[in-house]
Design an enzyme around this catalytic site. Structure first.
Site, mmCIF file in Angstrom:
data_model
loop_
_atom_site.group_PDB
_atom_site.id
_atom_site.type_symbol
_atom_site.label_atom_id
_atom_site.label_comp_id
_atom_site.label_asym_id
_atom_site.label_seq_id
_atom_site.Cartn_x
_atom_site.Cartn_y
_atom_site.Cartn_z
ATOM 1 N N ARG A 122 1.167 -1.122 0.152
ATOM 2 C CA ARG A 122 -0.311 0.099 0.148
ATOM 3 C C ARG A 122 1.201 0.686 0.226
ATOM 4 N NH1 ARG A 122 -3.415 -3.861 2.653
ATOM 5 N NH2 ARG A 122 -4.954 -4.169 1.157
ATOM 6 N N ASP A 151 0.078 -6.718 -3.280
ATOM 7 C CA ASP A 151 -1.280 -6.571 -3.076
ATOM 8 C C ASP A 151 -2.153 -5.075 -4.389
ATOM 9 O OD1 ASP A 151 -4.451 -6.088 -1.645
ATOM 10 O OD2 ASP A 151 -2.989 -6.427 -0.187
ATOM 11 N N HIS A 224 -6.536 -10.124 -3.497
ATOM 12 C CA HIS A 224 -5.715 -8.753 -3.397
ATOM 13 C C HIS A 224 -4.748 -9.351 -4.882
ATOM 14 C CE1 HIS A 224 -6.876 -7.587 0.557
ATOM 15 N NE2 HIS A 224 -7.132 -9.218 0.708
ATOM 16 N N ASP A 288 -6.704 -14.532 2.244
ATOM 17 C CA ASP A 288 -8.029 -12.723 3.021
ATOM 18 C C ASP A 288 -8.219 -12.591 1.808
ATOM 19 O OD1 ASP A 288 -5.094 -11.637 2.323
ATOM 20 O OD2 ASP A 288 -6.173 -9.838 3.018
ATOM 21 N N GLU A 289 -10.093 -12.310 2.066
ATOM 22 C CA GLU A 289 -10.842 -11.094 1.874
ATOM 23 C C GLU A 289 -10.658 -11.717 0.202
ATOM 24 O OE1 GLU A 289 -10.461 -7.422 4.336
ATOM 25 O OE2 GLU A 289 -9.220 -7.829 3.373
ATOM 26 N N TRP A 362 -6.987 -13.160 11.793
ATOM 27 C CA TRP A 362 -7.046 -11.742 13.035
ATOM 28 C C TRP A 362 -8.346 -11.593 12.330
ATOM 29 C CZ3 TRP A 362 -9.276 -8.172 8.441
ATOM 30 C CH2 TRP A 362 -10.033 -9.334 7.718
ATOM 31 N N TYR A 387 -3.783 -5.078 15.576
ATOM 32 C CA TYR A 387 -3.588 -4.534 14.046
ATOM 33 C C TYR A 387 -3.358 -2.570 14.571
ATOM 34 C CZ TYR A 387 -5.192 -7.629 10.678
ATOM 35 O OH TYR A 387 -5.305 -8.753 9.784
ATOM 36 N N ASP A 389 -2.483 -0.600 12.273
ATOM 37 C CA ASP A 389 -2.840 0.619 12.211
ATOM 38 C C ASP A 389 -3.786 1.051 12.933
ATOM 39 O OD1 ASP A 389 -4.506 -1.522 11.725
ATOM 40 O OD2 ASP A 389 -4.654 -1.181 9.187
ATOM 41 N N TRP A 438 -0.944 -2.501 8.781
ATOM 42 C CA TRP A 438 -1.146 -2.243 7.359
ATOM 43 C C TRP A 438 -0.897 -1.010 7.259
ATOM 44 C CZ3 TRP A 438 -2.241 -6.722 4.492
ATOM 45 C CH2 TRP A 438 -2.044 -7.427 5.465
ATOM 46 N N THR A 439 -0.620 -0.191 5.240
ATOM 47 C CA THR A 439 -0.206 0.431 5.617
ATOM 48 C C THR A 439 -0.837 1.203 4.255
ATOM 49 O OG1 THR A 439 0.994 0.169 3.227
ATOM 50 C CG2 THR A 439 1.819 0.070 5.872
ATOM 51 N N GLU A 440 -2.585 1.256 4.144
ATOM 52 C CA GLU A 440 -3.077 2.241 2.989
ATOM 53 C C GLU A 440 -3.044 3.638 4.075
ATOM 54 O OE1 GLU A 440 -4.024 -0.573 4.820
ATOM 55 O OE2 GLU A 440 -5.891 -1.145 4.033
HETATM 56 C C1 ACM Z 1 -6.006 -8.902 6.810
HETATM 57 O O1 ACM Z 1 -6.676 -7.686 7.829
HETATM 58 N N1 ACM Z 1 -7.184 -8.804 5.266
HETATM 59 C C2 ACM Z 1 -5.349 -10.358 7.362
#
Ligand code: ACM
Ligand code: ZN
Length: 724
Positions: A122, A151, A224, A288-289, A362, A387, A389, A438-440
Site C-alpha cells: 500500500r 496487493d 488482492h 484473505d478477503e 486475524w 492491528y 494501524d 497495514w499501510t493504506e
Molecule cells: C487482513 O487484514 N485482510 C488480513
C-alpha cells in the site's frame, strides 16, 4: 544486533523489562525456569562486552543464561539467537550510569513464533527503512518478519519471468489512496510506487538473519491481485478487465481466475523465484478477503467447479470450496513438494482446510482456536489486539490520518491466546503471536514508527513472557525508561502513554475512578469540570464519587507541561443502576458487551467496542428497565453513526410504559456522506408513573448499494439510556 557504542550506553538498563520475561521484579529469589532472575545485590562496573561466552548444547536455540558476579560476565547459549538475546538483555540491563547489577538470568521465550508484519504494497518503504524496522524487531527479541509484498495497490517483488509485474504493477496513480467512500486520494494522479530488486530482497534476508530474524514473504492470492492483473490481464476471469493498479483502500473485486491453467503456471513461476530468494520454511500465501463475484459468473471458474463437483453447503458456497479446496490446496502441494509450508489468513478455513496449512488468525482468535482444534498450527494476530494501524488515542483529531479503530498499548498488553477450554495439544498448536502493520494510510517512516512504538514493547512481552510473569503495572512503570531507549535510537514513538488512561466503573452505587499513566508521572484531577492545574489534587489511588452528575478531568504534568486532559462526564439519572434486561439478543460476536453499560451513568465515546456500548444486528434493540413506579417524562438514547463500520443508527425509537406506547420518534436514514458521530435521540411524553419502561429502537433497513456491505443488516450500537 550491535548498536553503536554510544547508543548501547544510552539504551542501558531497560529492555529486559519490556521484552523478556525475566524482568519486572527487583529481587526474585527462586523462580522456576523459564524466566528466572536472581539479583545477587551489588553491581558491576560498565563493561563493553561479554566476558565469557559458553556454548551449552543443553540449552534450547533461543534460551540463554547470564551470570554477572563481581565484574565477570558469563553468557551461556547454544545458538545464535540465544547469544543475541543475551546481548540484548545485557545492553538493556545497565542502569543510567552504565552499570550492571550482579545477577543470574535464565530466560527463554514463551512462544517460538514472535512476529511483526509490514505491508509494503500500500506504501513502499526503502531498504534502509526496512533495516530500521528490523533493528526495532531485534531490540524486542522477535524472530519472524512477515513481509507483505503484493496487493491490489502495488506489486513490490521483482520476478524475472514476469517483468511487467514491476514495470506496470509497481506503479499507481497517486500516492495517497482514496478511501472506500471515494474521499481522500491524490487528485493529481502522479505516478507513485517502487519495488525491490532480487538483490535488495536478498540483502534484507541476510540483514534479518544476522539479527536472528526469518523473513516470511507473502504473495497474497487469489484475491488482492489487482496490481498483478494490471500487468497480466489475461489472468483475470472471463468478462473482466482491463485493470489498473488500484488507488483505493479497501478490497478490490478483482481476482485471479481459478479456472484458468495459466493462473497456476503464473503462480508457480512467481513462487519458484520467491523460493530462490527466501530460505524461510514458511511462505505466506494470503487467502484473505477473496471476493467470489467474478468466479460466480466466469465460465472457466464455473466449469472448474462442475469438473471438481464442488457444492455449496449452506455455510459456504461452491466458490469458497474452489478457493480453499482447490486453489489453496494446489499452491500448498506445490510448496510442500519444494520443502516449504504455507501460512494463510484465517479465510483458508472457509470450506476445506489444506492438509498442512498454518492459519493466521486475524478476524479475532476464533480462527486460530478452530485451526488448533483441527490439529493445525496457528498464529494469533487478532484485529482486537494486534492491528497497529489502529489509532492510539480516543482524541481522533490529535491522531494522524488512519484507518480508524482504537488500540492503546494497555489493550495490546492484555492479550492471552490460551483459553481454559483448550487442551494441551491445542495449546501446542498455537505457535505464537504477531502484530500487523497495514499501510493504506501510512506513507512515511516517521508515521510508521509512531504506530509501532511503544505498542511493540507490549507485544514483545505477550510473545515472550509466561502469563505469571506479566504485570501491567510494572510494564507501565518501565515504559518510561523504554521510551528513553527509543529516543536514544532516534525512533519516533507515540507519547500517549504519558496521557491519563482513566477507567470508571460502578461499585456499590458509586463511581469508582481509576487513573493510570506511564512511569511515575504525577496525575492531577478535578471533579468540578475545570481543567486540572499543577495545584489540583494529586491522584494517589482509586477513589469513589457518589452518583450525582459531575465531570471528572485529569491530566499528567511532565517537564512542566500538562498533557491532554482526560474528561469523563458522569450522568446519573433516573435509570441509573436500575434493574435492566434485554428482550432481543445482542449482535453475534458482541455478546461480551454487558447490558449494564446501558444505564451505568457513563456515556460511551466513538470507540464502540470498549465495553461502554451494547450492539444489535438483525434484531431491534429492545430493552426494559424496572423504574419501580417512578414518574418519567423523557427518554433519550445515544447511538453511534459510523457507516464504514456498518453502523447506521436507528430508524425509529419507541417508548412503552407498562405495555402502553408513551411516545415515539421516526429518524431519517443516514446517507453515504454521513460523518462518524454519536447521536442522541429523545422521546418526550406526558409525565407518567412507570413500572416497566420498555425502549425499542429499530434499524429495519438493508444496507444500500452505495456501501460495501450492501444487502446485509447494519449494526446498532447503543449507550446510554437516560430517563428524566
Ligand atoms: C487482513 O487484514 N485482510 C488480513
Ligand atoms: Zn474465472
Amino acid at each position: 544486533m550491535r548498536l553503536t557504542a554510544l547508543k548501547l550506553t544510552a539504551i542501558a538498563a531497560v529492555l529486559s523489562l519490556s521484552s523478556c520475561g525475566n524482568g519486572g521484579e527487583d529481587i526474585v529469589n527462586v523462580i522456576p525456569e523459564p524466566n528466572y532472575v536472581k539479583l545477587l545485590g551489588g553491581s558491576t562496573e560498565a563493561n563493553e562486552g561479554i566476558v565469557e561466552k559458553i556454548n551449552d548444547p543443553k540449552l534450547g536455540e533461543e534460551e540463554y543464561v547470564i551470570e554477572i558476579r563481581k565484574g565477570r560476565v558469563t553468557v551461556k547459549a547454544s545458538a545464535l539467537r540465544g547469544f543475541l538475546y543475551a546481548q540484548q538483555t545485557l545492553d538493556q540491563l545497565r542502569d543510567a550510569d552504565g552499570e550492571w547489577p550482579d545477577v543470574i538470568i535464565r530466560d527463554r521465550p514463551r512462544f517460538a513464533y514472535r512476529g511483526m508484519h509490514l505491508d509494503c504494497a500500500r506504501h513502499f518503504f526503502s531498504v534502509d527503512e526496512l533495516k530500521r524496522y528490523i533493528d526495532m524487531m531485534a531490540v524486542h527479541k522477535m524472530n519472524k518478519f512477515h513481509w507483505h509484498l503484493t496487493d491490489d495497490q502495488g506489486w513490490r517483488i521483482e520476478i524475472r519471468k514476469y517483468p511487467l509485474l514491476t514495470k506496470i504493477g509497481a506503479w499507481r496513480k497517486g500516492e495517497k489512496l482514496f478511501r472506500p467512500d471515494g474521499s481522500g486520494g491524490d487528485p493529481t494522479g502522479a505516478l507513485y510506487g517502487g519495488y525491490y530488486t532480487q538483490e535488495q530482497l536478498r540483502e534484507v534476508v541476510v540483514y534479518a538473519a544476522e539479527r536472528g530474524i526469518d523473513v516470511i514473504p507473502e504473495i497474497d492470492l487469489p484475491g488482492h491481485m489487482q496490481a498483478a492483473l494490471a500487468a497480466y490481464p489475461e489472468l483475470g476471469c472471463e468478462g473482466y478487465g482491463p485493470y489498473e493498479v488500484w488507488n483505493f483502500a479497501g478490497v478490490s473485486p478483482d481476482v485471479l481466475c481459478a479456472g484458468n491453467e495459466k493462473t497456476y503456471e503464473f503462480l508457480e513461476g512467481v513462487l519458484d523465484e520467491v523460493l530462490e530468494i527466501f530460505p524461510s520454511k514458511y511462505i505466506h500465501i494470503g487467502g484473505d478477503e477473496c471476493p467470489k463475484d467474478h468466479w460466480a459468473t466466469c465460465p472457466r471458474c464455473q466449469a472448474k467447479i462442475a469438473e471438481l463437483g464442488l457444492k455449496g453447503d449452506g455455510q459456504f458456497s461452491a466458490e469458497h470450496y474452489l478457493q480453499s479446496g482447490y486453489v489453496t490446496a494446489r499452491v500448498e502441494k506445490f510448496l510442500n513438494e519444494h520443502g516449504r509450508s504455507i501460512i494463510g489468513w484465517d479465510e483458508i478455513l472457509e470450506g476445506e482446510l489444506s492438509p498442512n496449512a498454518t492459519v493466521m488468525s486475524w478476524r479475532g482468535s476464533a480462527g486460530g482456536q478452530k485451526a488448533a482444534a483441527l490439529g493445525h498450527d496457528a498464529i494469533m494476530t487478532p484485529t482486537t489486539h494486534f492491528y497497529f494501524d489502529y489509532c492510539q488515542s480516543l482524541d481522533r483529531a490529535s491522531e494522524p490520518d488512519g484507518i480508524g479503530g482504537y488500540l492503546p498499548v494497555s489493550k495490546v498488553y492484555e492479550y492471552e491466546p490460551f483459553t481454559p477450554e483448550m487442551t494441551d495439544t491445542e495449546k501446542k498448536h498455537i505457535l505464537g503471536i504477531q502484530a500487523n502493520l497495514w499501510t493504506e494510510y501510512i506513507a512515511t517512516p516517521e508515521h510508521l514508527e509512531y504506530m509501532l512504538l511503544p505498542r511493540m514493547s507490549a507485544l514483545a512481552e505477550v510473545q515472550w513472557c509466561d502469563p505469571g510473569r506479566r504485570d501491567a503495572d510494572r510494564f507501565f512503570r518501565d515504559l518510561d525508561r523504554m521510551c528513553g531507549i527509543y529516543e536514544a535510537m532516534g525512533y519516533n514513538y507515540a507519547k500517549h502513554i504519558y496521557e491519563v488512561l482513566g477507567k470508571v466503573s460502578v461499585k456499590d452505587g458509586c463511581y469508582l475512578i481509576e487513573l493510570k499513566t506511564a512511569g511515575d508521572t504525577p496525575i492531577r484531577y478535578t471533579t468540578d469540570g475545570s481543567d486540572p492545574t499543577d495545584d489540583s489534587p494529586l491522584y494517589t489511588g482509586p477513589f469513589t464519587l457518589t452518583a450525582t452528575p459531575c465531570t471528572v478531568k485529569a491530566a499528567t504534568f511532565r517537564h512542566g507541561e500538562r498533557s491532554k486532559v482526560w474528561t469523563q462526564e458522569l450522568i446519573a439519572n433516573k435509570a441509573f443502576g436500575k434493574k435492566l434486561w434485554l428482550n432481543s439478543p445482542k449482535a453475534n460476536g458482541y455478546d461480551y458487551l454487558s447490558e449494564s453499560a446501558l444505564n451505568d451513568g457513563i456515556r460511551g465515546n466513538w470507540n464502540y467496542s470498549d465495553g461502554r456500548w451494547v450492539a444489535w444486528n438483525g434484531a431491534p434493540m429492545d430493552v426494559s428497565i424496572d423504574m419501580n413506579g417512578e414518574k418519567c417524562s423523557e427518554v433519550s438514547v445515544g447511538f453511534i453513526i459510523n457507516t464504514p463500520n456498518w453502523i447506521f443508527g436507528p430508524l425509529s425509537l419507541k417508548v412503552y410504559g407498562d405495555g402502553v406506547l408513551l411516545g415515539w420518534l421516526f429518524i431519517p436514514e443516514v446517507g453515504a456522506s454521513a460523518p462518524d458521530s454519536v447521536e442522541n435521540y429523545s422521546v418526550t411524553f406526558p409525565e407518567t408513573e412507570v413500572g416497566e419502561l420498555r425502549v425499542v429502537a429499530e434499524d429495519t433497513r438493508v444496507i444500500p448499494s452505495w456501501h460495501g456491505g450492501k444487502g446485509h443488516t447494519g449494526f446498532l450500537f447503543v449507550d446510554e439510556i437516560l430517563v428524566k
